[in-house]
Structures are given as C-alpha cells and as structure tokens.
Design an enzyme around this catalytic site. Structure first.
Site, PDB file in Angstrom:
ATOM      1  N   GLY A  74       3.684  -8.303  -7.641  1.00  0.00           N
ATOM      2  CA  GLY A  74       2.947  -7.626  -8.707  1.00  0.00           C
ATOM      3  C   GLY A  74       3.867  -6.770  -9.573  1.00  0.00           C
ATOM      4  O   GLY A  74       3.698  -6.687 -10.795  1.00  0.00           O
ATOM      5  N   THR A  75       4.848  -6.142  -8.943  1.00  0.00           N
ATOM      6  CA  THR A  75       5.779  -5.284  -9.677  1.00  0.00           C
ATOM      7  C   THR A  75       6.564  -6.101 -10.701  1.00  0.00           C
ATOM      8  O   THR A  75       6.748  -5.685 -11.854  1.00  0.00           O
ATOM      9  CB  THR A  75       6.756  -4.618  -8.670  1.00  0.00           C
ATOM     10  OG1 THR A  75       5.985  -3.870  -7.729  1.00  0.00           O
ATOM     11  CG2 THR A  75       7.758  -3.726  -9.357  1.00  0.00           C
ATOM     12  N   ASN A 153      -5.569   1.441  -6.792  1.00  0.00           N
ATOM     13  CA  ASN A 153      -5.199   1.170  -5.400  1.00  0.00           C
ATOM     14  C   ASN A 153      -5.588   2.284  -4.437  1.00  0.00           C
ATOM     15  O   ASN A 153      -5.855   2.030  -3.271  1.00  0.00           O
ATOM     16  CB  ASN A 153      -3.697   0.887  -5.283  1.00  0.00           C
ATOM     17  CG  ASN A 153      -2.858   1.836  -6.085  1.00  0.00           C
ATOM     18  OD1 ASN A 153      -3.062   2.017  -7.284  1.00  0.00           O
ATOM     19  ND2 ASN A 153      -1.898   2.471  -5.448  1.00  0.00           N
ATOM     20  N   GLY A 204       0.154 -11.924  -4.308  1.00  0.00           N
ATOM     21  CA  GLY A 204      -0.470 -12.721  -3.256  1.00  0.00           C
ATOM     22  C   GLY A 204      -0.782 -11.962  -1.978  1.00  0.00           C
ATOM     23  O   GLY A 204      -1.816 -12.194  -1.349  1.00  0.00           O
ATOM     24  N   CYS A 329       5.430  11.128   0.795  1.00  0.00           N
ATOM     25  CA  CYS A 329       6.419  12.094   1.244  1.00  0.00           C
ATOM     26  C   CYS A 329       7.703  11.892   0.452  1.00  0.00           C
ATOM     27  O   CYS A 329       8.372  10.887   0.619  1.00  0.00           O
ATOM     28  CB  CYS A 329       6.686  11.864   2.723  1.00  0.00           C
ATOM     29  SG  CYS A 329       7.529  13.213   3.498  1.00  0.00           S
TER      30      CYS A 329
HETATM   31  N1  PLP Z   1      -0.228  -2.649  -8.683  1.00  0.00           N
HETATM   32  C1  PLP Z   1      -1.081  -2.113  -7.794  1.00  0.00           C
HETATM   33  C2  PLP Z   1      -2.360  -1.542  -8.273  1.00  0.00           C
HETATM   34  C3  PLP Z   1      -0.747  -2.110  -6.436  1.00  0.00           C
HETATM   35  O1  PLP Z   1      -1.581  -1.556  -5.560  1.00  0.00           O
HETATM   36  C4  PLP Z   1       0.491  -2.662  -6.034  1.00  0.00           C
HETATM   37  C5  PLP Z   1       0.889  -2.635  -4.622  1.00  0.00           C
HETATM   38  O2  PLP Z   1       0.428  -1.841  -3.840  1.00  0.00           O
HETATM   39  C6  PLP Z   1       1.322  -3.221  -7.011  1.00  0.00           C
HETATM   40  C7  PLP Z   1       0.931  -3.194  -8.321  1.00  0.00           C
HETATM   41  C8  PLP Z   1       2.641  -3.802  -6.667  1.00  0.00           C
HETATM   42  O3  PLP Z   1       2.499  -5.036  -6.051  1.00  0.00           O
HETATM   43  P1  PLP Z   1       3.742  -5.675  -5.255  1.00  0.00           P
HETATM   44  O4  PLP Z   1       3.834  -4.949  -3.975  1.00  0.00           O
HETATM   45  O5  PLP Z   1       3.362  -7.102  -5.081  1.00  0.00           O
HETATM   46  O6  PLP Z   1       4.930  -5.519  -6.104  1.00  0.00           O
END
Ligand code: PLP
Length: 400
Positions: A74-75, A153, A204, A329
């Site tokens: 996702g990042t 999240n 995923g 932290c």
């Molecule tokens: N965006 C949100 C809202 C998330 O909760 C997360 C991961 O916790 C990410 C992006 C990042 O995803 P990834 O860990 O696949 O890079």
C-alpha cells in the site's frame, strides 16, 4: 503455529486464507517461469496474471483491468500515485490531505512540503468523521492533488470519498484525487467509478493474501510516470519481475473478500458490537471512540481512561490476546496517536486507547474469551494508576 492466540489485530495484518495459499502453491515449484519469457513455460504465467488483474479490477469496480498495476504494498501504491500525479501537474504547488492519514501519505506530504509544496490538512470532528466540506474553501486552481483515505486504520471511520470527489472536481477538474483504500478493501464495497476516484491503492495482506503485494488503480487516460525505472513490466509503471505468487494470491483473495462482504457486515459486525457492549458493561473507565460515525464493521477503538495503552497490550499479550494501541513509541517517549489527537479526545483517554480489529476468521468463542479476560486485566491495571481519586470519581459518576 502459536497456540491460544486470540488475534484481534487484523488491521495490522491478516492471516493468508488457505484457499488463497492453495491457488498460489503451483507457482512456487511447478509453474515458476518468468511471465516475460518467450517460452510458453514462462509466458503462460502471464495469462494467470491477467486473470488476477481482472479479479482486482472487478473488486474495485474499475472499468478496465488495464487500469490495475501490481505493486509491492500500500505504501508503494501511495508513493507512485502521489509523486506521479505531481509530475503531471508540475506547475501546481498546492496539495491537500487529512490530518489522520497513514504515515505512507503523511510522510510523503511532509517530504513534499520540504520541497516547496504548500499543504492543507482537512480536519476531523470528535467522532473521527472527516469535514469533507472544508474542501470547498481549500481547493483552488493551484491544487495539484488531494489525497484522502477511504477508511481510517485506527478508528475504522469511513470517509465520504464520493462527496470529496464531487467537491474537488466541481472546483478544479484538473486536480488529481488519490484514495488510500488499504483499510476499506474487503470491509466495505468499493467502486472507483461510482466514487469518481482517479487513483486508489490497496494492500493484499490486509485482506487475507500474503505480505509484499499491493495494487494501484489508475483511471484510464492518466499517464503516471514510474518511480523506479526498469523494464516493461506493469506497463513500465512498476518495472521489475512480477511477484507472481503474490499477484495470484491477491487476485483470489479479492474475490473471496468480495463474497464475504455480507458476512463482514452481519456476523463480524455483530461480534465487534458484542465486544464493545461487553467491555463497556464491565469496565467503568472504558469508552468507545467514534461509535456514532460510519465505521468499517471489523474495527473498534476503545479508550481506557487514566491508563497506558502499552501496559494493557503487554497484559493482553500475556493472556494471548493480540491488539494494537493508538500510540506509537517514538524515541523513548510515548507519542499519542495523531488520529485521536486530531479528534480532540480528552487527554485522559489519549494514552490508553486500544484498537481491536476482527476478521472473517474471528469466532464467537474468541470474543467470549476476550470479554472474560479483559475486564479483570483492566481492574488490575487500574490499581497501579496514579489517578486513583479520578478513577473513584469516574466509577461513581458511571454508577458502577
Ligand atoms: N494505508 C493504510 C490506511 C494502512 O493502514 C496501511 C497499513 O497499515 C498502509 C496504508 C500501508 O500498507 P502497506 O503496509 O501495505 O505498505
């Protein structure tokens, strides 16, 4: 396999569905060819990738599978979308996001701010709901990009991305709209066409496929430049030999998640609600955050007033319960969650907030165990709190 783990941390990551693993298995040791090879042993694998691309397109409501690019997470999806969109809108120097984004967006925006971009941050109210209408005063002809998450999240609150898009596009149709869909995927129905989204990222491992695979939807006609340069894979937008097993797994997982949406909204939601009710009934210093806001069905964020989140997590872990605290932290000091801070929740609740996140694999027995185990733990920790007078007053106030 660890025994007796009650896993209530599914917003951090999920277990791989065995049906997903089954689909992936042949691609490790039997059909391991490179999809770019001229020979059919490798080349045929590209047909399986095409199926996975169709599955993801269907999952997200995209018009064409061509609009889906496989990424590493996702990042990475967020970085490709944000930096790429700004390359296209080179002359515009204003960007907008929310105060409660994941670090993959917030830190990218901070990085951009240091490089001359002006950033506006949308606020949330005390229920964690996004003040979408603030966009009306913020979007200008100089706005290159708006980035908003679909679901948060930490709190699970769902943002009205369709309305956000309407406002953005009515003021400046050239402004790109990126949506971080990582926590919405598999929890609520998503349709990028209906919501009029330009770009959307998913990951995923948040919906029962493996870690290290993500996807980016880019609306047809938007020609993003790549972040890294290399070969022709993924139309050159994400070069590098494909993570074939991950792609096949995520494709399958997307369809399983789509079919499980009803379960998510009924069984999983009622387990989440049962957990909330049971805790509030037994623990006088517990309060549910964002309970009045629209939320994904699997997430609850609970503040235990006057106590430290990390201490609770350690006790929960001893009892086999995995959850997360809202605070991180950093460099030895406990920083309260930027999300809860943006909501303006009272100081007494800020450090003691816990996120429990369920999945379609969570059982009633696990929730029953959590409800039996958590209240005595909190009572014990309350005993160590330096705020004894305040706790006594709260107990009286709440008629316990
Ligand atoms: N965006 C949100 C809202 C998330 O909760 C997360 C991961 O916790 C990410 C992006 C990042 O995803 P990834 O860990 O696949 O890079």
């Amino acid at each position: 396999m660890e025994k007796n783990i009650i896993y209530l941390d599914n917003n951090a990551t999920t277990k791989v569905d065995e049906k997903v693993l089954e689909k992936m298995m042949p691609f490790f040791c039997e059909r391991y060819g490179n999809p770019s090879s001229m020979h059919s042993f490798g080349g045929n694998v590209s047909k399986d990738i095409a199926v996975a691309r169709e599955q993801i397109a269907d999952f997200l409501g995209a018009e064409n599978p061509y609009e889906i690019t496989f990424t590493g997470c996702g990042t990475e999806s967020a970085n490709i979308a944000i930096k790429g969109a700004l390359e296209i809108n080179k002359n515009k120097k204003h960007i907008i996001t929310t105060k409660v984004e994941h670090p993959c967006v917030l830190n990218t925006y901070k990085w951009l701010e240091k490089r001359g971009y002006t950033v506006s941050y949308l606020n949330v109210n005390s229920e964690g709901e996004l003040l979408v209408d603030e966009l009306k005063d913020l979007v200008t002809q100089d706005t290159a990009l708006v980035s908003i998450m679909w679901a948060n999240n930490e709190t699970g609150v769902v943002f009205d991305v369709e309305r956000a898009s309407q406002i953005i596009k009515s003021i400046n149709p050239q402004t790109f709209f990126f949506v971080d869909g990582v926590q919405a995927a598999g929890k609520i129905p998503m349709n990028v066409q209906k919501a009029n989204i330009d770009m959307l990222g998913i990951s995923g491992h948040k919906f029962h496929s493996p870690k290290g695979i993500g996807a980016l939807y880019v609306r047809k006609g938007i020609l993003l430049p790549p972040l890294i340069l290399g070969g022709h894979q993924e139309k050159g937008l994400r070069p590098g030999t494909e993570n074939v097993t991950g792609i096949i797994g995520m494709g399958e997982a997307s369809q399983l998640a789509k079919n499980a949406l009803v379960d998510e909204n009924t069984r999983v939601k009622s387990l989440r609600d049962e957990l909330e009710k049971g805790i509030v009934k037994q623990v006088f210093n517990a309060r549910i955050n964002c309970s009045k806001a629209p939320r994904v069905p699997n997430t609850t964020n609970i503040s235990f007033e006057y106590i430290e989140g990390e201490l609770m997590l350690l006790h929960f872990a001893d009892a086999g319960i995995c959850a997360s605290s809202g605070s991180a932290c950093t460099s030895g000091s406990l920083e309260p969650s930027h999300v809860l801070k943006a909501m303006g929740i009272p100081f007494t609740c800020l450090h003691g907030s816990i996120r429990f996140s369920l999945s379609r694999f969570t059982t009633k027995e696990e929730i029953d165990y959590a409800l039996k185990t958590i209240p005595p733990i909190i009572e014990k920790i309350n005993g160590y709190s330096p705020y004894q007078k305040e706790l006594r007053e709260l107990k009286e106030l709440r008629n316990f």
